[in-house]
Design a protein around this motif. Structure first.
Motif, mmCIF file in Angstrom:
data_model
loop_
_atom_site.group_PDB
_atom_site.id
_atom_site.type_symbol
_atom_site.label_atom_id
_atom_site.label_comp_id
_atom_site.label_asym_id
_atom_site.label_seq_id
_atom_site.Cartn_x
_atom_site.Cartn_y
_atom_site.Cartn_z
ATOM 1 N N GLN A 1 -18.069 6.795 5.538
ATOM 2 C CA GLN A 1 -16.955 7.562 6.275
ATOM 3 C C GLN A 1 -16.578 8.763 5.433
ATOM 4 O OE1 GLN A 1 -15.957 7.194 9.512
ATOM 5 N NE2 GLN A 1 -17.904 5.781 9.338
ATOM 6 N N CYS B 1 -13.758 10.089 -0.882
ATOM 7 C CA CYS B 1 -14.030 8.817 -1.466
ATOM 8 C C CYS B 1 -14.423 8.966 -3.064
ATOM 9 C CB CYS B 1 -15.317 8.137 -0.695
ATOM 10 S SG CYS B 1 -15.773 6.505 -1.674
ATOM 11 N N LYS B 2 -13.782 8.088 -3.683
ATOM 12 C CA LYS B 2 -13.722 8.101 -5.278
ATOM 13 C C LYS B 2 -15.251 7.634 -5.643
ATOM 14 C CE LYS B 2 -9.718 9.569 -5.644
ATOM 15 N NZ LYS B 2 -9.364 10.612 -4.999
ATOM 16 N N GLU B 3 -15.820 6.679 -5.004
ATOM 17 C CA GLU B 3 -17.153 6.049 -5.262
ATOM 18 C C GLU B 3 -18.386 7.125 -4.926
ATOM 19 O OE1 GLU B 3 -19.963 3.194 -6.507
ATOM 20 O OE2 GLU B 3 -17.751 3.214 -6.758
ATOM 21 N N VAL C 1 -18.134 1.470 -0.687
ATOM 22 C CA VAL C 1 -16.764 1.491 -0.599
ATOM 23 C C VAL C 1 -16.242 2.363 0.743
ATOM 24 C CG1 VAL C 1 -14.608 2.734 -1.514
ATOM 25 C CG2 VAL C 1 -16.537 1.724 -2.960
ATOM 26 N N CYS C 2 -16.703 3.377 1.255
ATOM 27 C CA CYS C 2 -16.119 3.999 2.456
ATOM 28 C C CYS C 2 -17.193 3.715 3.770
ATOM 29 C CB CYS C 2 -16.050 5.506 2.388
ATOM 30 S SG CYS C 2 -17.590 6.333 1.987
ATOM 31 N N LYS C 3 -18.266 3.120 3.431
ATOM 32 C CA LYS C 3 -19.338 2.755 4.421
ATOM 33 C C LYS C 3 -19.726 4.103 5.247
ATOM 34 C CE LYS C 3 -18.367 -1.677 4.082
ATOM 35 N NZ LYS C 3 -17.800 -1.673 2.744
ATOM 36 N N PHE D 1 0.962 -1.139 0.171
ATOM 37 C CA PHE D 1 -0.076 -0.075 -0.077
ATOM 38 C C PHE D 1 0.894 1.215 0.033
ATOM 39 C CE2 PHE D 1 -2.457 3.325 2.125
ATOM 40 C CZ PHE D 1 -3.816 3.036 1.293
ATOM 41 N N ASN E 1 -11.538 8.508 1.438
ATOM 42 C CA ASN E 1 -10.784 7.333 0.650
ATOM 43 C C ASN E 1 -10.052 6.348 1.464
ATOM 44 O OD1 ASN E 1 -8.193 8.508 0.380
ATOM 45 N ND2 ASN E 1 -8.730 9.555 -1.268
ATOM 46 N N SER E 2 -9.391 5.512 1.001
ATOM 47 C CA SER E 2 -8.727 4.504 1.597
ATOM 48 C C SER E 2 -7.274 4.928 2.307
ATOM 49 C CB SER E 2 -8.459 2.975 1.059
ATOM 50 O OG SER E 2 -7.860 3.390 -0.204
ATOM 51 N N GLN E 3 -6.804 5.871 1.251
ATOM 52 C CA GLN E 3 -5.508 6.423 1.718
ATOM 53 C C GLN E 3 -5.708 7.119 2.973
ATOM 54 O OE1 GLN E 3 -4.097 8.346 -1.628
ATOM 55 N NE2 GLN E 3 -3.042 6.635 -2.535
ATOM 56 N N TYR F 1 0.933 5.768 -0.731
ATOM 57 C CA TYR F 1 0.265 6.865 -0.859
ATOM 58 C C TYR F 1 1.123 8.095 -1.132
ATOM 59 C CZ TYR F 1 1.203 6.765 4.086
ATOM 60 O OH TYR F 1 2.247 6.781 5.272
#
Length: 166
Positions: free
Chosen positions: A160, A24-26, A156-158, A5, A163-165, A7
């Motif tokens: 939140q 979040c991109k989604e 994706v982010c539930k 991973f 994004n994951s980064q 970033y």
């Protein structure tokens, strides 16, 4: 190096859902997605398709309409009746109506003045409404389709918003 991973350089913008770097991109940092609801589409289960069970914008049974012609072609190909109440249709037929099929169907459009037949893949009510909602520039059409939409947490982010980064 062990987890794979990586970033970009850490900066405050990474931790803000209001910034494209952190959002979040989604869901674009909203935390939710608007989706067409199966329950709102099938809100008249005691009626058949011919009786008006589906009163969604662009999916009526008017003579010569594309949707009525598609429903007739689907009923012929998959062996169900358009006069049967929605609640009595098998689950696979309901899913076919809502989510489409990869199969081609022979659609015949017939009006008082003319008739034509074409071969088409059936997109499905839900994918069609979601596509039309994304692509239209008409506030009226967006409003009509929004009547059948619900907000659900982003998968994706539930919810939140980051994004994951981040």
């Amino acid at each position: 190096p062990t987890c794979g991973f990586s970033y970009d350089e850490i900066s405050p913008r990474l931790f803000s859902f209001n910034n494209p770097f952190g959002a979040c991109k989604e869901c674009s940092g909203l935390g939710y997605k608007s989706r067409v609801s199966k329950d709102l589409i099938l809100c008249k289960p005691n009626l058949s398709i011919n009786e008006g069970a589906l009163t969604i914008s662009g999916w009526n049974m008017d003579m010569g309409s594309i949707s009525s012609s598609q429903f007739k072609a689907l009923s012929q190909k998959y062996g169900f009746s358009l006069d049967e109440p929605i609640k009595n249709l098998p689950e696979d037929i309901i899913n076919l109506l809502l989510y489409g099929t990869g199969d081609e169907i022979d659609v015949t459009i017939k009006t008082k003045k003319w008739e034509t037949t074409y071969i088409s893949k059936y997109e499905g009510i839900i994918p069609n409404l979601e596509r039309r909602f994304r692509e239209t520039t008409s506030d009226y059409i967006k409003g009509e389709i929004q009547k059948y939409m619900v907000e659900t947490p982003c998968p994706v982010c539930k919810g939140q918003r980051l994004n994951s980064q981040a």
